[in-house]
Design a protein around this motif. Structure first.
Motif: not given
Length: 264
Positions: A194-198, A212-213, A250-252
């Protein structure tokens, strides 16, 4: 010059390799990343825009500090040839929470395992490594601001698992560990992750620049066990985001991938 132009000029002047400097989009992305570190939205960034070394990254950072674009507290760290720009106070705070709150899950991905497992973050070698990293950071905070040079981590890091250290420095709620005296391979190939990006938007003179943070993964089989740490990380990021007025939107997001090989 506008703020955007100052950031771009510093990157294109300092961070060249051969005769090639960073492009404007690369310079804007780096500006957004450094701003996020300065704001405490992320504790550090691993410099990988090109092959510029620690001295050049320090020159870039010093230029930003001279123009008062970022605070004087940020520093350049060279860890076994890997260059990072670090907010030492934020990094130290995150690692200290590991001892008090257990806010990071350490996942054992040794090649000999059938599947990844959660391990004790304060077990022998892991605890020694983390304490060594804390001592370094506390030492950096006591240095005079006038010492504008990269900080090289030498012999004390020779036995560290850099994969684990980078996870801690970059502020991930999960980080991987493996016994590197046994093998540098891992048990993650063909394991659903499961890849999480913010990501967030950094305002520019024309339109906002999306950057991409964060990007990290968790084995899907351990998602339930790590869910509370992931949720705490997300809530803390949202709280810090609401306390600043530079980055917006901000988007997660999360997605699942399965790869034939995973390089850590």
């Amino acid at each position: 010059m506008s703020t955007q132009e100052l950031f771009v000029a510093a990157a294109r002047t300092c961070l060249f390799t051969g005769r090639k400097s960073l492009s404007v989009p690369q310079s804007l992305d780096l500006a957004a990343q450094v701003s996020a570190v300065d704001l405490g939205l992320k504790p550090a960034l691993l410099y990988d825009s090109n092959t510029a070394g620690a001295d050049q990254v320090q020159q870039y950072l010093s230029s930003l500090q001279y123009s008062q674009l970022v605070s004087e507290s940020l520093l350049t760290l060279d860890l076994n040839g890997n260059t990072l720009i670090v907010n030492p106070v934020t990094v130290r705070s995150n690692i200290e929470q590991l001892f008090h709150d257990g806010n990071v899950a350490v996942i054992d991905v040794c090649h000999s395992l059938e599947k990844p497992t959660i391990t004790d973050p304060l077990r022998g070698e892991l605890k020694n490594m983390t304490q060594g990293l804390l001592l370094l950071l506390r030492g950096f905070e006591q240095l005079k601001e006038a010492e504008k040079k990269p900080h090289y981590v030498g012999e004390e890091s020779e036995d560290w698992n850099l994969c684990t250290v980078f996870g801690l420095l970059l502020g991930y709620p999960v980080t991987y560990w493996f016994d590197q005296t046994e093998s540098f391979e891992n048990c993650l190939p063909m394991t659903p992750l499961m890849v999480t990006t913010a990501s967030a938007t950094w305002p520019t003179d024309s339109a906002g620049h999306r950057c991409l943070l964060y990007s990290f993964s968790v084995p899907a089989v351990l998602l339930q066990e790590t869910q509370s740490k992931l949720e705490n990380w997300r809530l803390r990021l949202q709280q810090r985001f609401q306390q600043q007025h530079v980055l917006t939107d901000l988007t997660v997001c999360q997605s699942t991938v399965t790869l034939p090989s995973v390089c850590l």
